[in-house]
Design an enzyme around this catalytic site. Structure first.
Site, mmCIF file in Angstrom:
data_model
loop_
_atom_site.group_PDB
_atom_site.id
_atom_site.type_symbol
_atom_site.label_atom_id
_atom_site.label_comp_id
_atom_site.label_asym_id
_atom_site.label_seq_id
_atom_site.Cartn_x
_atom_site.Cartn_y
_atom_site.Cartn_z
ATOM 1 N N GLY A 51 25.496 -20.454 -4.513
ATOM 2 C CA GLY A 51 26.458 -21.344 -3.869
ATOM 3 C C GLY A 51 27.826 -20.714 -3.713
ATOM 4 O O GLY A 51 27.971 -19.503 -3.481
ATOM 5 N N SER A 52 28.858 -21.528 -3.882
ATOM 6 C CA SER A 52 30.222 -21.124 -3.508
ATOM 7 C C SER A 52 30.802 -19.995 -4.341
ATOM 8 O O SER A 52 31.825 -19.413 -3.958
ATOM 9 C CB SER A 52 31.156 -22.335 -3.578
ATOM 10 O OG SER A 52 30.788 -23.309 -2.615
ATOM 11 N N VAL A 53 30.188 -19.665 -5.497
ATOM 12 C CA VAL A 53 30.752 -18.574 -6.297
ATOM 13 C C VAL A 53 30.595 -17.229 -5.600
ATOM 14 O O VAL A 53 31.221 -16.242 -6.010
ATOM 15 C CB VAL A 53 30.121 -18.528 -7.706
ATOM 16 C CG1 VAL A 53 30.465 -19.770 -8.500
ATOM 17 C CG2 VAL A 53 28.622 -18.312 -7.638
#
Length: 568
Positions: A302-304
């Site tokens: 995801g966003s990491v």
């Protein structure tokens, strides 16, 4: 008539014939043959058959017994024991030599903790054999109490048993050994050849019942296994495990993982997982606890991954740090797919895109790059590749080859979907941001000196992103709960929908946070992943970021890292 003469008998007795010479010769001949046969037999046994007969006699009396060798100790980076081998005694018996006396059998059964019927059934089951275990791996004191009964047919065998002082805290990393002290999981399995000792041999004479008559001495000395020094710090390991377990319980999560890596060397300083188990007592353990999820399990990050994709954007030359992207109206259609932000953020610069975690902003920037720009950057950062720790079952994750990619697939890759990675891989990738663009491969062993880094990001871009990550945990940001008093930190939150049998689940998430501290001189990189929190909050900033804050703050103080001079 004449009278007989005096002294002469009127009737003479017959004279016996002399013994024939042939009979005497026959007697001597038979004696000579017998002596010859006897001497021949003696010669055959003492000269010709001597080696064979001696070997047969030795086989019945002369034995070579193994001298057990203890397994090498595993320690943390400071020499604290994590796995040690302790002497134990295994009791065995020859069922054919066990006494028939009922009292002796009752006493032996009670000493072994068995009922008389159970003990009798076991003896009956092995009565045609000459060996049966009574109890394995007893403490010497407990075994001696049974040996003191002097029950005929009961014998002792000295062995070693593995003991783990840290218990469940480092169980999945260390792994376990089996009853024969051979590695079965984790580091114990990975370094089995190095850790295993080499048994020696002792020559002894025993009687036909296996009882020791004489010890003739050592033939080959036992050699202990090698000692292994891991990279983890036991103090940090305890602290990381405690905080992870507390967060999993607080949020009623299915589990979680935490990896803390030295930003200068790539050494893993702590690696914790939930659920776990006690390797010293495996009765009733949860099979899920056996897995070292931080290394062998993968998930869509995801966003990491947005800061990593941002590195490709800045290196492309198409954009600079001051570029502004209009993310209105908060959603966009690509290839019949709808990409959304939590709300309409309007115009955002690069720092704003990471701080607000805008999928729209990332997608619009990435779609201006070449088809393989993001893939090339992820590949350079080690995603989709085995970390190379040597840990059994380590996952390489998935980074699909960019063949005929659609625009939606390229966009999804920029915000962390369409690929998978382990927590350890993410920590290694972030070392490039903390180390002037040089990615450090992870190591589970303590290193004598830092390894050469792998160029992955341009130094100027890495430094720019490090400062941008600091704003992502600023006051009012989604990652604000990751802040550490006295230190400048940076990082990125991630909230990832889990996949199910029919696609993405509606209400199942993974909460992720990856951070670096301190920003002025990076010392550690920490990844926190909480799997499926169900107690309300599920965003990475609310669930995973507080764990990072607590763990990182304690770690920096334990490592004597001075607070940043320009503390905010």
């Amino acid at each position: 008539m004449s009278t007989p003469r005096r002294g002469v008998s009127s009737r003479q007795a017959p004279i016996a014939p002399p013994l024939g010479k042939w009979r005497i010769g026959l007697m001597f001949f038979m004696i000579a043959v017998a002596m010859t046969l006897l001497l021949g037999r003696v010669t055959l046994l003492q000269v010709i058959d001597r080696p064979f007969l001696q070997s047969q006699g030795d086989a019945r009396t002369l034995r070579h017994e193994a001298i057990p060798a203890h397994r090498g100790m595993i320690t943390d980076r400071n020499g604290e024991p994590l796995a040690i081998s302790t002497p134990v005694v295994t009791l065995w018996a020859n069922p054919q030599d066990l006494p028939d006396d009922g009292i002796q059998r009752v006493m032996l059964a009670q000493a072994l903790g068995l009922s008389v019927d159970e003990f009798a059934a076991r003896v009956e089951r092995y009565r045609e054999r000459e060996f049966m275990y009574l109890r394995r791996q007893m403490t010497p004191d407990d075994a001696q109490r049974i040996l003191d009964l002097r029950t005929p047919g009961v014998y002792a065998q000295h062995e070693y048993k593995r003991y783990y002082p840290a218990g469940e805290v480092a169980a999945q990393l260390l792994g376990v050994t089996n009853v024969d002290d051979s590695g079965q999981e984790g580091v114990e399995l990975a370094y089995q050849a190095y850790l295993a000792g080499h048994p020696g041999q002792r020559r002894v004479i025993k009687d036909r019942r296996g009882r020791l008559v004489r010890d003739l001495g050592v033939v080959t000395s036992a050699r202990p296994g090698g000692e292994l020094t891991l990279s983890i710090d036991q103090r940090l390991q305890y602290m990381a495990y405690r905080e992870l377990r507390s967060a999993v319980a607080e949020h009623e999560a299915d589990g979680g993982s935490l990896v803390m890596m030295d930003a200068r060397t790539g050494e893993v300083l702590a690696m914790a997982n939930q659920p776990s188990y006690n390797p010293n007592n495996r009765a009733g353990l949860d099979p899920r606890g056996l897995r070292n999820q931080a290394i062998v399990d993968v998930f869509e990050p995801g966003s990491v991954t947005k800061p990593l994709a941002m590195a490709a954007i800045l290196e492309s030359g198409h954009f600079d740090r001051d570029v502004v992207v209009d993310t209105s109206p908060g959603w966009m259609r690509i290839d019949q797919y709808t990409i959304r932000d939590i709300r309409n953020y309007g115009e955002l610069d690069l720092a704003g895109i990471l701080e607000k975690s805008s999928n729209i902003g990332m997608s619009r920037l990435v779609l201006e790059l070449s088809d393989t720009a993001v893939w090339d950057k992820y590949n350079a950062l080690g995603l989709g590749q085995a970390p190379g720790t040597g840990f059994p079952g380590e996952a390489s994750g998935s980074l699909p080859t960019p063949v005929r990619w659609s625009r939606s697939e390229r966009a999804a890759l920029s915000y962390g979907y369409g690929l998978s990675a382990s927590a350890l891989q993410l920590a290694s990738a972030y070392t490039a941001l903390a180390n002037q663009g040089q990615r450090l491969p992870p190591s589970l062993l303590r290193l004598a000196e830092p390894p050469p880094g792998i160029p992955a990001i341009e130094p100027r871009v890495a430094n720019d992103l490090l400062r941008i990550l600091e704003t992502s945990v600023g006051a009012g940001s989604g990652g604000r709960r990751a802040r550490v008093e006295g230190y400048r930190v940076g990082g990125k939150t991630g909230t990832v929908r889990k996949t199910g049998s029919s696609g993405y689940a509606e209400n199942a998430y993974r909460s992720v946070f990856v951070g670096i501290a301190p920003i002025s001189d990076p010392r550690i990189v920490t990844v926190v992943m909480i799997d499926h929190p169900k107690a309300g909050d599920f965003y990475g900033g609310a669930v995973a970021a507080p764990v990072f804050s607590s763990v990182t703050g304690n770690a920096l103080r334990l490592l004597d890292v001075p607070p940043d001079q320009d503390t905010q």
